[in-house]
Motif scaffolding. Sequence first.
Motif, PDB file in Angstrom:
ATOM      1  N   VAL A 268      -2.960   6.498   2.031  1.00 41.22           N
ATOM      2  CA  VAL A 268      -2.260   5.314   2.699  1.00 41.22           C
ATOM      3  C   VAL A 268      -2.927   5.128   4.221  1.00 41.22           C
ATOM      4  N   SER A 269      -2.963   6.063   4.645  1.00 40.92           N
ATOM      5  CA  SER A 269      -3.648   6.067   6.294  1.00 40.92           C
ATOM      6  C   SER A 269      -5.056   5.431   6.385  1.00 40.92           C
ATOM      7  N   GLU A 270      -5.925   5.893   5.359  1.00 46.82           N
ATOM      8  CA  GLU A 270      -7.073   5.503   5.139  1.00 46.82           C
ATOM      9  C   GLU A 270      -7.211   4.049   4.882  1.00 46.82           C
ATOM     10  N   LEU A 271      -6.499   3.566   3.759  1.00 48.45           N
ATOM     11  CA  LEU A 271      -6.565   2.124   3.778  1.00 48.45           C
ATOM     12  C   LEU A 271      -6.055   1.350   4.796  1.00 48.45           C
ATOM     13  N   ILE A 272      -5.136   1.684   5.548  1.00 47.85           N
ATOM     14  CA  ILE A 272      -4.503   0.927   6.628  1.00 47.85           C
ATOM     15  C   ILE A 272      -5.420   0.946   7.779  1.00 47.85           C
ATOM     16  N   ASP A 273      -6.122   2.088   7.946  1.00 45.49           N
ATOM     17  CA  ASP A 273      -7.238   2.191   9.046  1.00 45.49           C
ATOM     18  C   ASP A 273      -8.342   1.121   8.673  1.00 45.49           C
TER      19      ASP A 273
ATOM     20  N   GLU B  15     -13.164  -5.258   3.013  1.00 45.89           N
ATOM     21  CA  GLU B  15     -13.799  -4.984   1.700  1.00 45.89           C
ATOM     22  C   GLU B  15     -13.788  -3.596   1.297  1.00 45.89           C
ATOM     23  N   LYS B  16     -14.069  -2.546   2.208  1.00 46.11           N
ATOM     24  CA  LYS B  16     -14.030  -1.303   1.968  1.00 46.11           C
ATOM     25  C   LYS B  16     -12.711  -0.657   1.496  1.00 46.11           C
TER      26      LYS B  16
ATOM     27  N   ILE C  37       0.645  -1.255   0.083  1.00 46.55           N
ATOM     28  CA  ILE C  37      -0.051  -0.184   0.087  1.00 46.55           C
ATOM     29  C   ILE C  37       0.841   1.261   0.040  1.00 46.55           C
ATOM     30  N   ARG C  38       1.944   1.184   0.719  1.00 50.72           N
ATOM     31  CA  ARG C  38       2.726   2.517   0.895  1.00 50.72           C
ATOM     32  C   ARG C  38       3.578   2.490  -0.181  1.00 50.72           C
ATOM     33  N   GLN C  39       4.030   1.602  -0.905  1.00 50.03           N
ATOM     34  CA  GLN C  39       4.652   1.650  -2.331  1.00 50.03           C
ATOM     35  C   GLN C  39       3.906   2.083  -3.334  1.00 50.03           C
TER      36      GLN C  39
END
Length: 433
Positions: free
Chosen positions: A304-309, A317-318, A293-295
Amino acid sequence: MQVEYLATISLPDEGWDVNVLEEQCWEAARRTGKELFLQALEQRGERALAEAVGEKKGEVRRYLTTRLGAITFFREKVKQERGAGHSYICPLDRAIGLQPREEATLWVKKRACELATRYTYREAAALLTAQIRDEVSHGAIHRWVQKNGRALRGEEDQRREAVFEDGEVFEGEGEAREIVVTEMDATMLHSQEKGRRKLTVKLGVMYSGKELESETAKHKRYRLTDKTLYGGIEEVGEFGEKLYLKGEEKLALSKASNLLVLGDGDPWIKNIAQGPYFMATYQLDWRHLMVKIRQTFSDQPKLVSELIDYLYSGQGEKMLTTAKLAHLLCEDEDKREKIAGLVAYIENNRDGLYGSRSLSGKVEAKEVLVCSTGAMEKNIETVIGRRFKKHGMSWTTKGANNLLKLRTLWYNKSDWDAFWSRQASCRVSFSPN
């Protein structure tokens, strides 16, 4: 039969200390051992020769490397009639189970292989030479490692064929465990084979729990319970089947209430986990996902923060939907390709995002329900990296695989002793004529 030898040491009246005494006693013990060895051979040779049938043809010299050092002895050769022809034998060799061209005792070979699993062949030769105080070549150690590695692989192949091809039932002994965790990964070695740059080495570590090393330590460290290793340079199917058999032997996988497999997202790991013999719950290593995700979104820290959260809050799924949306909105072709790779990675591992969490209500040993392959990564470094990835090293497939079999066996302590016991018991024993 009884043999005796009187050992003496000479020390000056003055000028010696405990270290000189120690050295003198050690040398005397070594000389005594050699003399007793030779006397025993001489007596046994006389008896074997008296029992042998045939024409005596004179003495023949033989060399043998032992834990006492190199020993030279002589034994009588006998000509025996065999139908229309004849053959030559040495009755003493047969009487003591010494095989043709055998150059060392089993203890020396076992010790050599043990050293070779931890050090380079040249280093192992130097250490063994220092220990027995006689020269042992690195070439001899290499031969012993390859021979015993092949023997170990032969045992594995035989059991795999019996179970997966001939349908033989194999069930591990021991108690049923609440859970058995398997972590898998692969790494590359430099190849010295023509037309092949890399060799893929697969490793699996299995355990049933974790124990806290210290209650008072500042940083918590855990020890794996019932830890078992298996490794090989093998195709996925073969590796998975042999890994399962090792787990069945040591941890009784078929009796376990729950099986959990952790991996870094490579498809072969998931295929083994969900195959017909493991049928385990699969868990993706979150660290690998977060790195991807970060790459992929290195220029969008907020996304990036949103996806990891989403990942940590159980909204996998979200997270996937958001990544797909980012792909649709992206206009840069290179970045679209990166996002597409991330989306495919998540989709291929979506059923492994929360595998560990799905077992949280079934397993009391919560400390094993992790989302990272930390144990695997450590073992990749210690088991493979420290022996096979030193500066300038390159390998053939067979050479590396034979050594790897012995190295993983050495880490499985009880298996190491059992293997060498089998090697001792399966040696050809000759009966005197």
